[in-house]
Design a protein around this motif. Structure first.
Motif, PDB file in Angstrom:
ATOM      1  N   GLU A 110      43.048   3.905 -48.728  1.00 45.18           N
ATOM      2  CA  GLU A 110      42.411   4.696 -49.776  1.00 45.18           C
ATOM      3  C   GLU A 110      43.329   4.800 -50.986  1.00 45.18           C
ATOM      4  O   GLU A 110      44.542   4.980 -50.852  1.00 45.18           O
ATOM      5  CB  GLU A 110      42.096   6.099 -49.264  1.00 45.18           C
ATOM      6  CG  GLU A 110      41.046   6.141 -48.170  1.00 45.18           C
ATOM      7  CD  GLU A 110      40.723   7.565 -47.747  1.00 45.18           C
ATOM      8  OE1 GLU A 110      41.555   8.464 -48.009  1.00 45.18           O
ATOM      9  OE2 GLU A 110      39.639   7.776 -47.176  1.00 45.18           O
ATOM     10  N   THR A 131      43.212   6.802 -54.951  1.00 46.88           N
ATOM     11  CA  THR A 131      42.487   7.773 -55.765  1.00 46.88           C
ATOM     12  C   THR A 131      42.671   7.423 -57.229  1.00 46.88           C
ATOM     13  O   THR A 131      43.798   7.292 -57.712  1.00 46.88           O
ATOM     14  CB  THR A 131      42.984   9.198 -55.495  1.00 46.88           C
ATOM     15  OG1 THR A 131      42.815   9.505 -54.101  1.00 46.88           O
ATOM     16  CG2 THR A 131      42.187  10.209 -56.311  1.00 46.88           C
ATOM     17  N   ILE A 144      38.270   9.711 -58.099  1.00 49.04           N
ATOM     18  CA  ILE A 144      37.373   8.848 -57.340  1.00 49.04           C
ATOM     19  C   ILE A 144      38.170   8.034 -56.316  1.00 49.04           C
ATOM     20  O   ILE A 144      39.128   7.349 -56.670  1.00 49.04           O
ATOM     21  CB  ILE A 144      36.615   7.890 -58.278  1.00 49.04           C
ATOM     22  CG1 ILE A 144      35.765   8.673 -59.268  1.00 49.04           C
ATOM     23  CG2 ILE A 144      35.757   6.911 -57.475  1.00 49.04           C
ATOM     24  CD1 ILE A 144      34.639   9.468 -58.657  1.00 49.04           C
ATOM     25  N   THR A 145      37.761   8.130 -55.055  1.00 47.67           N
ATOM     26  CA  THR A 145      38.417   7.369 -53.991  1.00 47.67           C
ATOM     27  C   THR A 145      37.787   5.994 -53.850  1.00 47.67           C
ATOM     28  O   THR A 145      36.564   5.865 -53.757  1.00 47.67           O
ATOM     29  CB  THR A 145      38.339   8.112 -52.653  1.00 47.67           C
ATOM     30  OG1 THR A 145      39.003   9.380 -52.778  1.00 47.67           O
ATOM     31  CG2 THR A 145      39.010   7.312 -51.540  1.00 47.67           C
ATOM     32  N   SER A 146      38.625   4.983 -53.861  1.00 41.44           N
ATOM     33  CA  SER A 146      38.227   3.611 -53.572  1.00 41.44           C
ATOM     34  C   SER A 146      39.112   3.097 -52.449  1.00 41.44           C
ATOM     35  O   SER A 146      40.056   3.781 -52.026  1.00 41.44           O
ATOM     36  CB  SER A 146      38.377   2.734 -54.821  1.00 41.44           C
ATOM     37  OG  SER A 146      37.507   3.150 -55.851  1.00 41.44           O
ATOM     38  N   HIS A 195      27.227   3.847 -49.111  1.00 39.84           N
ATOM     39  CA  HIS A 195      28.573   4.021 -49.660  1.00 39.84           C
ATOM     40  C   HIS A 195      29.383   2.764 -49.355  1.00 39.84           C
ATOM     41  O   HIS A 195      28.882   1.819 -48.731  1.00 39.84           O
ATOM     42  CB  HIS A 195      29.257   5.259 -49.068  1.00 39.84           C
ATOM     43  CG  HIS A 195      29.207   5.347 -47.571  1.00 39.84           C
ATOM     44  ND1 HIS A 195      29.736   4.368 -46.737  1.00 39.84           N
ATOM     45  CD2 HIS A 195      28.682   6.276 -46.733  1.00 39.84           C
ATOM     46  CE1 HIS A 195      29.549   4.708 -45.469  1.00 39.84           C
ATOM     47  NE2 HIS A 195      28.894   5.855 -45.446  1.00 39.84           N
ATOM     48  N   GLY A 243      34.789   2.757 -55.397  1.00 36.60           N
ATOM     49  CA  GLY A 243      34.025   3.956 -55.082  1.00 36.60           C
ATOM     50  C   GLY A 243      33.293   4.464 -56.316  1.00 36.60           C
ATOM     51  O   GLY A 243      33.781   4.341 -57.445  1.00 36.60           O
ATOM     52  N   ARG A 264      31.087   7.801 -58.108  1.00 36.19           N
ATOM     53  CA  ARG A 264      30.871   9.254 -58.086  1.00 36.19           C
ATOM     54  C   ARG A 264      29.593   9.577 -57.308  1.00 36.19           C
ATOM     55  O   ARG A 264      28.569   8.892 -57.440  1.00 36.19           O
ATOM     56  CB  ARG A 264      30.799   9.811 -59.510  1.00 36.19           C
ATOM     57  CG  ARG A 264      29.693   9.220 -60.362  1.00 36.19           C
ATOM     58  CD  ARG A 264      29.859   9.637 -61.826  1.00 36.19           C
ATOM     59  NE  ARG A 264      31.101   9.098 -62.357  1.00 36.19           N
ATOM     60  CZ  ARG A 264      31.759   9.628 -63.388  1.00 36.19           C
ATOM     61  NH1 ARG A 264      31.263  10.683 -64.016  1.00 36.19           N
ATOM     62  NH2 ARG A 264      32.886   9.096 -63.809  1.00 36.19           N
ATOM     63  N   ASN A 277      32.934  11.184 -52.735  1.00 33.73           N
ATOM     64  CA  ASN A 277      33.446  11.339 -54.094  1.00 33.73           C
ATOM     65  C   ASN A 277      32.702  12.432 -54.853  1.00 33.73           C
ATOM     66  O   ASN A 277      31.501  12.629 -54.652  1.00 33.73           O
ATOM     67  CB  ASN A 277      33.336  10.024 -54.862  1.00 33.73           C
ATOM     68  CG  ASN A 277      34.441   9.054 -54.489  1.00 33.73           C
ATOM     69  OD1 ASN A 277      35.569   9.462 -54.221  1.00 33.73           O
ATOM     70  ND2 ASN A 277      34.127   7.772 -54.467  1.00 33.73           N
ATOM     71  N   ASP A 337      33.697   4.922 -63.573  1.00 35.21           N
ATOM     72  CA  ASP A 337      34.357   4.679 -62.288  1.00 35.21           C
ATOM     73  C   ASP A 337      34.909   3.258 -62.219  1.00 35.21           C
ATOM     74  O   ASP A 337      36.026   3.022 -61.746  1.00 35.21           O
ATOM     75  CB  ASP A 337      33.371   4.900 -61.135  1.00 35.21           C
ATOM     76  CG  ASP A 337      32.790   6.308 -61.106  1.00 35.21           C
ATOM     77  OD1 ASP A 337      33.401   7.222 -61.695  1.00 35.21           O
ATOM     78  OD2 ASP A 337      31.712   6.486 -60.510  1.00 35.21           O
TER      79      ASP A 337
END
Length: 271
Positions: free
Chosen positions: A52, A54, A63-65, A87, A109, A111, A116, A128
């Motif tokens: 992960e 952020t 936003i986490t990707s 997701h 990721g 929103r 998120n 994003d």
């Protein structure tokens, strides 16, 4: 009889206006269908090393990707923009063939999706995506190492990024021409361009993309008609390639040669 016909006309008009208003106010629920549940790479058996990250957007969201560093000597990374439902965790099987070949992967990721914060919109998803590409730049990924890959709605996000940022290539899986064109195909008497809030107009942008393009679209796609993919490919500038498997639909392109075709396309781009 005249009074009866007038009453019918009034009733039909009222029904039409009600349907129109419903479509106007419900359109974002139709376009965006996020699963908001928080997810982790381990839950979805992501490749070893995918972690992960952020990312901070211009409007202040965290936003986490998910990011997997490249293992290839050329350092190439695929920025993967997923479709409108679910997701990023649901897309892990889609990126495994590329990870197996050593490509870095950033599963972008959005929103409102996958734990998120925020609410999805066209502008929001673009913010994003910009944060995601800024992150890759900070990681030392050069433009000639960056591959933009968009799936369905994500194809619109990838296309927008391709008009803004230099990249090695753009790959579009089951893209639509625009939200308005897709909506008119389903609701021909209810859609007016001025009422569409999130336009995602790929058709208006694709001829501004000056990088190698690969479009893949199933002929049996009942969600996004293959005609849209063909229109985009025809309108796009060279160099470009398309693959339209006869037996494929919207969600099964993985089983109709997509990974092999994508890898072959990338290999043809050379070093």
């Amino acid at each position: 009889m005249k009074v009866m016909l007038t009453g019918v006309a009034v009733g039909l008009t009222a029904t039409y206006l009600l349907l129109l208003l419903t479509l106007v106010f419900a359109q974002r629920k139709i376009v965006f269908r996020p699963d908001p549940a928080a997810v982790t790479p381990a839950q979805f058996f992501a490749p070893e090393g995918m972690a992960e990250v952020t990312l901070k957007t211009a409007d202040g969201l965290a936003i986490t990707s998910w990011y997997l560093k490249p293992q290839r000597a050329d350092g190439q990374v695929i920025a993967y923009f997923h479709g409108n439902a679910g997701h990023r965790g649901n897309r892990v099987p889609r990126i495994l063939p590329y990870a197996a070949e050593g490509y870095g992967i950033l599963m972008v990721g959005y929103r409102g999706y996958g734990g998120n914060p925020g609410t999805p919109s066209e502008d929001g998803l673009y913010q994003d995506a910009r944060a995601a590409l800024d992150f890759l730049q900070e990681q030392g990924v050069a433009p000639d190492q960056l591959i933009l890959f968009g799936e369905s709605l994500g194809a619109a996000v990838a296309t927008q990024m391709a008009t803004e940022r230099p990249a090695r290539a753009l790959i579009l899986e089951a893209p639509f021409a625009s939200i308005a064109r897709s909506a008119r195909a389903r609701y021909p008497f209810l859609v007016f361009d001025a009422l569409v809030r999130d336009k995602f107009d790929n058709f208006a942008k694709i001829d501004r993309v000056g990088k190698p393009l690969f479009v893949i679209h199933g002929v049996r796609d009942a969600t996004t008609p293959v005609a849209f993919g063909r229109q985009l490919l025809e309108r796009a500038r060279e160099p470009k390639q398309g693959y339209f498997p006869e037996a494929a639909g919207h969600n099964d392109l993985m089983h109709h040669g997509m990974p092999e075709r994508v890898l072959a396309f990338l290999a043809e781009l050379g070093g």
